[in-house]
Scaffold this motif. Structure first.
Motif, short mmCIF file in Angstrom:
data_model
loop_
_atom_site.label_atom_id
_atom_site.label_comp_id
_atom_site.label_asym_id
_atom_site.label_seq_id
_atom_site.Cartn_x
_atom_site.Cartn_y
_atom_site.Cartn_z
N TRP A 102 41.86 49.79 -13.95
CA TRP A 102 41.05 48.79 -14.64
C TRP A 102 41.94 48.01 -15.60
CZ3 TRP A 102 36.92 47.49 -12.39
CH2 TRP A 102 35.93 46.75 -13.05
N ARG A 103 41.92 46.68 -15.50
CA ARG A 103 42.81 45.85 -16.32
C ARG A 103 42.09 44.59 -16.77
NH1 ARG A 103 48.39 43.37 -13.90
NH2 ARG A 103 46.88 41.97 -12.90
N ARG A 104 42.00 44.42 -18.08
CA ARG A 104 41.35 43.24 -18.67
C ARG A 104 39.97 42.99 -18.06
NH1 ARG A 104 46.81 41.47 -18.23
NH2 ARG A 104 46.37 40.31 -16.33
N GLY A 105 39.21 44.06 -17.90
CA GLY A 105 37.84 43.94 -17.41
C GLY A 105 37.71 43.70 -15.92
N ARG A 106 38.82 43.85 -15.18
CA ARG A 106 38.78 43.62 -13.74
C ARG A 106 39.61 44.69 -13.03
NH1 ARG A 106 40.42 37.53 -12.41
NH2 ARG A 106 39.67 38.23 -10.37
N PRO A 107 39.32 44.94 -11.73
CA PRO A 107 40.12 45.93 -11.01
C PRO A 107 41.48 45.37 -10.61
CG PRO A 107 38.46 44.97 -9.56
CD PRO A 107 38.18 44.44 -10.94
N HIS A 108 42.54 46.09 -10.91
CA HIS A 108 43.88 45.76 -10.44
C HIS A 108 44.16 46.69 -9.27
CE1 HIS A 108 48.48 45.62 -11.00
NE2 HIS A 108 48.09 44.44 -10.57
N GLN A 109 44.18 46.15 -8.05
CA GLN A 109 44.14 46.97 -6.85
C GLN A 109 45.51 47.33 -6.29
OE1 GLN A 109 40.44 46.41 -4.36
NE2 GLN A 109 40.80 44.28 -4.97
N GLY A 196 41.06 48.00 4.82
CA GLY A 196 40.59 47.08 3.80
C GLY A 196 40.36 47.70 2.44
N LYS A 197 40.40 49.04 2.35
CA LYS A 197 40.16 49.73 1.08
C LYS A 197 41.47 49.99 0.38
CE LYS A 197 37.19 51.78 -1.71
NZ LYS A 197 36.13 51.02 -2.38
N SER A 198 41.62 49.47 -0.85
CA SER A 198 42.86 49.66 -1.59
C SER A 198 42.97 51.11 -2.08
CB SER A 198 42.94 48.70 -2.77
OG SER A 198 41.88 48.92 -3.68
N ILE A 199 44.19 51.64 -2.04
CA ILE A 199 44.48 53.00 -2.47
C ILE A 199 45.55 52.94 -3.55
CG2 ILE A 199 45.40 55.25 -1.75
CD1 ILE A 199 44.40 54.55 1.10
N ASN A 200 45.46 53.77 -4.54
CA ASN A 200 46.48 53.82 -5.57
C ASN A 200 47.83 54.14 -4.91
OD1 ASN A 200 48.20 54.46 -7.72
ND2 ASN A 200 46.55 55.33 -8.93
N PRO A 201 48.79 53.19 -4.92
CA PRO A 201 50.07 53.43 -4.24
C PRO A 201 50.82 54.64 -4.76
CG PRO A 201 49.82 51.10 -4.78
CD PRO A 201 48.73 51.85 -5.51
N GLU A 202 50.63 54.97 -6.05
CA GLU A 202 51.36 56.08 -6.64
C GLU A 202 50.84 57.44 -6.17
OE1 GLU A 202 53.20 55.16 -10.74
OE2 GLU A 202 51.22 54.21 -10.78
N ARG A 228 38.43 51.81 -11.05
CA ARG A 228 37.71 52.20 -12.27
C ARG A 228 38.06 53.61 -12.72
NH1 ARG A 228 33.59 49.46 -14.56
NH2 ARG A 228 32.79 47.60 -13.51
N SER A 229 38.62 54.41 -11.81
CA SER A 229 38.98 55.78 -12.16
C SER A 229 40.38 55.88 -12.77
CB SER A 229 38.91 56.67 -10.91
OG SER A 229 37.60 56.71 -10.40
N HIS A 230 41.03 54.73 -12.96
CA HIS A 230 42.40 54.72 -13.46
C HIS A 230 42.59 53.60 -14.48
CE1 HIS A 230 43.39 57.40 -10.06
NE2 HIS A 230 42.54 56.62 -9.39
N LYS A 231 43.64 53.70 -15.26
CA LYS A 231 43.98 52.66 -16.23
C LYS A 231 45.31 52.04 -15.84
CE LYS A 231 41.48 54.64 -20.15
NZ LYS A 231 41.57 55.11 -21.56
N SER A 232 45.39 50.71 -15.92
CA SER A 232 46.60 50.01 -15.49
C SER A 232 47.76 50.21 -16.45
CB SER A 232 46.31 48.51 -15.33
OG SER A 232 45.99 47.93 -16.59
N THR A 233 47.48 50.75 -17.63
CA THR A 233 48.52 50.88 -18.66
C THR A 233 49.28 52.20 -18.61
OG1 THR A 233 46.82 51.67 -20.19
CG2 THR A 233 47.37 49.32 -20.26
N GLN A 235 50.25 55.89 -15.96
CA GLN A 235 50.15 56.56 -14.67
C GLN A 235 49.12 57.69 -14.72
OE1 GLN A 235 53.39 59.13 -13.32
NE2 GLN A 235 53.29 58.21 -11.30
N SER A 236 48.28 57.73 -13.71
CA SER A 236 47.30 58.82 -13.62
C SER A 236 48.01 60.11 -13.22
CB SER A 236 46.24 58.48 -12.58
OG SER A 236 45.52 57.33 -12.95
N LYS A 237 47.42 61.23 -13.60
CA LYS A 237 47.96 62.52 -13.18
C LYS A 237 47.76 62.66 -11.68
CE LYS A 237 47.69 67.50 -13.98
NZ LYS A 237 47.02 68.60 -14.72
#
Length: 301
Positions: A102-109, A196-202, A228-233, A235-237
């Motif tokens: 989630w970044r600036r109120g929008r999804p960063h995919q 078509g479904k974006s996946i967290n590359p990390e 929405r389950s992650h923050k762009s700022t 890295q998620s565990k």
């Protein structure tokens, strides 16, 4: 004794190349150059994987960025890789400047990787170019489909060096870095998508000097395909799911609770934890109009 075993006895086998065929890993024998068989130096070996598999051919469309827009994906998604490492998309040291979430109120995919205008951008894995043109906020963008059905997206390019239906090998140059489309400064916007479904590359790749694929086979849960389950700022565990049983155990362990404080609302809690209000309502069997009480425990995932 199988025909393959007889052949291996007659002709010296110098190694094996792992390939993916319809989600299964097979070992393709590699023969010396003096035999009329595939060798480890034969470039064609990269393209032996059948291109008539369901995942590879599904909704092949060179005109639309996302030909799966009307479809749906069932979770968990099983992905199998024939490689243990991928090629870095940039020649310089990889520096992730913004993450999936989630970044600036929008999804960063996807993730943003630092580069300079004119730097070469390369494909992570073997595949075939499905889309290569200017598209909306992505600017000049290349979409490569890989043989396990995964697609990688390379956006904001200043120049395209491939065209639709080109077959590419891991590390081939796709274009030059730039700032086309909706970009704040030069960078590579990299996305990973499945149908078509974006996946967290990390979740799939380690973005460091080792360029490792996290697992030969893994399962993608809904969490890893939800910005929405992650923050762009940050890295998620990363918890890689290698079996269905591992998913079930991990889902139980990851459950967290939040204690409601004075002034809290569902929207405030959702924004703070990068969740959708609907997710919180579903997990707690409440509705949008439920009154929160101070001290009440809310499940957040």
């Amino acid at each position: 004794m199988s025909a393959q075993e007889v052949l291996d006895q007659k002709v010296k086998v110098i190694g094996y190349k792992k390939i993916v065929v319809q989600g299964n890993i097979l070992d393709l024998p590699i023969y010396p150059d003096n035999n009329n068989f595939f060798t480890d130096k034969n470039d064609d070996i990269h393209h032996i994987i059948p291109e008539d598999s369901e995942d590879f051919l599904a909704s092949w469309d060179t005109k639309r960025f996302n030909p799966y827009s009307k479809g749906s994906v069932d979770f968990p998604i099983k992905l199998v890789f024939s490689d243990k490492e991928y090629s870095s998309p940039v020649s310089r040291k990889m520096v992730v400047t913004s993450r999936f979430g989630w970044r600036r109120g929008r999804p960063h995919q996807g993730i943003d990787i630092d580069l300079q205008i004119g730097d070469s951008v390369k494909t992570l894995l073997d595949g075939k170019v499905r889309f290569a043109r200017y598209y909306s906020s992505y600017g000049n963008v290349v979409v490569v489909r890989h043989h396990n059905g995964l697609e990688t997206v390379y956006a904001h390019l200043s120049k395209l060096l491939v065209k639709e239906n080109d077959v590419v090998s891991k590390g081939d140059i796709l274009g030059k870095g730039g700032v086309t489309g909706n970009a704040r400064g030069s960078h590579l916007h990299l996305e990973v998508r499945y149908r078509g479904k974006s996946i967290n590359p990390e979740y799939l790749f380690e973005f460091d000097s080792d360029t490792k694929i996290r697992s030969e086979a893994l399962f993608v849960t809904r969490k890893w395909a939800s910005p929405r389950s992650h923050k762009s700022t940050r890295q998620s565990k990363i918890v890689v799911h290698k079996t269905i049983d591992h998913i079930n155990v991990s889902e139980e362990l990851k459950k967290k609770t939040y204690v409601v404080r004075k002034g809290d609302t569902l929207h405030r809690i959702a924004n703070e934890h990068g969740l959708a209000v609907s997710e919180i309502c579903k997990n707690n069997s409440i509705n949008y109009n439920s009154v929160l009480k101070i001290g009440q425990e809310i499940i957040i995932n």
